[in-house]
Design an enzyme around this catalytic site. Structure first.
Site, PDB file in Angstrom:
ATOM      1  N   ASP A   8       0.673  -0.964   0.065  1.00  9.63           N
ATOM      2  CA  ASP A   8       0.070  -0.222   0.244  1.00  9.63           C
ATOM      3  C   ASP A   8       1.175   1.495  -0.268  1.00  9.63           C
ATOM      4  OD1 ASP A   8      -2.021   1.561   0.626  1.00  9.63           O
ATOM      5  OD2 ASP A   8      -1.712   1.459   2.879  1.00  9.63           O
ATOM      6  N   ASP A  10      -0.395   5.033   1.216  1.00  6.05           N
ATOM      7  CA  ASP A  10      -0.548   5.633   1.864  1.00  6.05           C
ATOM      8  C   ASP A  10      -0.404   5.351   3.658  1.00  6.05           C
ATOM      9  OD1 ASP A  10      -0.831   8.671   0.810  1.00  6.05           O
ATOM     10  OD2 ASP A  10      -2.390   7.323  -0.026  1.00  6.05           O
TER      11      ASP A  10
HETATM   12 MG   LIG Z   1      -3.054   3.543   3.335  1.00  4.99          MG
END
Ligand SMILES: [Mg+2]
Length: 199
Positions: A8, A10
């Site tokens: 991922d 963020d």
């Molecule tokens: Mg995230």
């Protein structure tokens, strides 16, 4: 064994700051010109910081590109991914960021020298992770962690303000930073090699 790693962006590749004063809390407070406080352990910004719908929409429209552009990379993320790439592992970034932020995201990754093989924009990560044969996923969203684990994919859940209340399971391990992620990947590879030898 070469791994397909799902990663991922963020809160995993970016440093969202201390739990009590995250990048989101800071930016929302400055946008609204009032100090917002964390009210709920949730990824949903409106609920987490007690915003009205209009406040959330305004923030997303006016401030989100800046938050993405100015994101600080997580310590050791770039060097760790470079090592993993050199070891032959495949780095597949899957972000829930809207596709309209693709160029911004690619530029940010390049500027911060973060290596990767593929980049996808997808909210529902588990089906794509299955299609991409992902062996291990690194995320900070507890809902993603649950659906990935339910699909049989082990998850390293990066500690963040919105997942403090989450109780880990056999398939979901908590990590604090990239040095812990490295250790967990080494452990994962060692366990895989052991089980391969024993079977
Ligand atoms: Mg995230």
């Amino acid at each position: 064994m070469k791994l397909n790693l799902g990663i991922d962006i963020d809160g995993v590749l970016t440093d969202e700051g201390p739990h009590t004063d995250s990048v989101w809390q800071k930016n929302i407070s400055s946008y609204l010109d009032r100090k917002v406080e964390l009210q709920e352990f949730t990824y949903n910004l409106q609920q987490a910081f007690g915003l009205t719908e209009d406040e959330l929409i305004g923030f997303i429209e006016k401030k989100l590109p800046d938050v993405y552009k100015n994101a600080v990379p997580a310590a050791e993320a770039a060097s760790t991914l470079l090592n993993l790439k050199e070891q032959g592992h495949k780095l597949i970034l899957i972000t829930a960021r809207d596709k309209k932020f693709r160029h911004l995201t690619e530029n940010w990754l390049a500027e911060n020298k973060i290596p990767y093989h593929e980049l996808y924009h997808e909210h529902d990560k588990a089906p794509l992770a299955l299609t991409k044969n992902i062996d291990l996923f690194i995320d900070d969203n507890k809902e993603n962690a649950l659906s990935l684990a339910a699909a049989g994919i082990p998850v390293l859940l990066v500690n963040q303000y919105h997942n403090f209340d989450f109780k880990t399971t056999a398939k979901i391990k908590r990590v604090n930073n990239w040095s812990e992620i490295t250790k967990q990947i080494e452990l994962f590879l060692a366990e895989y090699t052991m089980s391969g030898k024993l079977s």
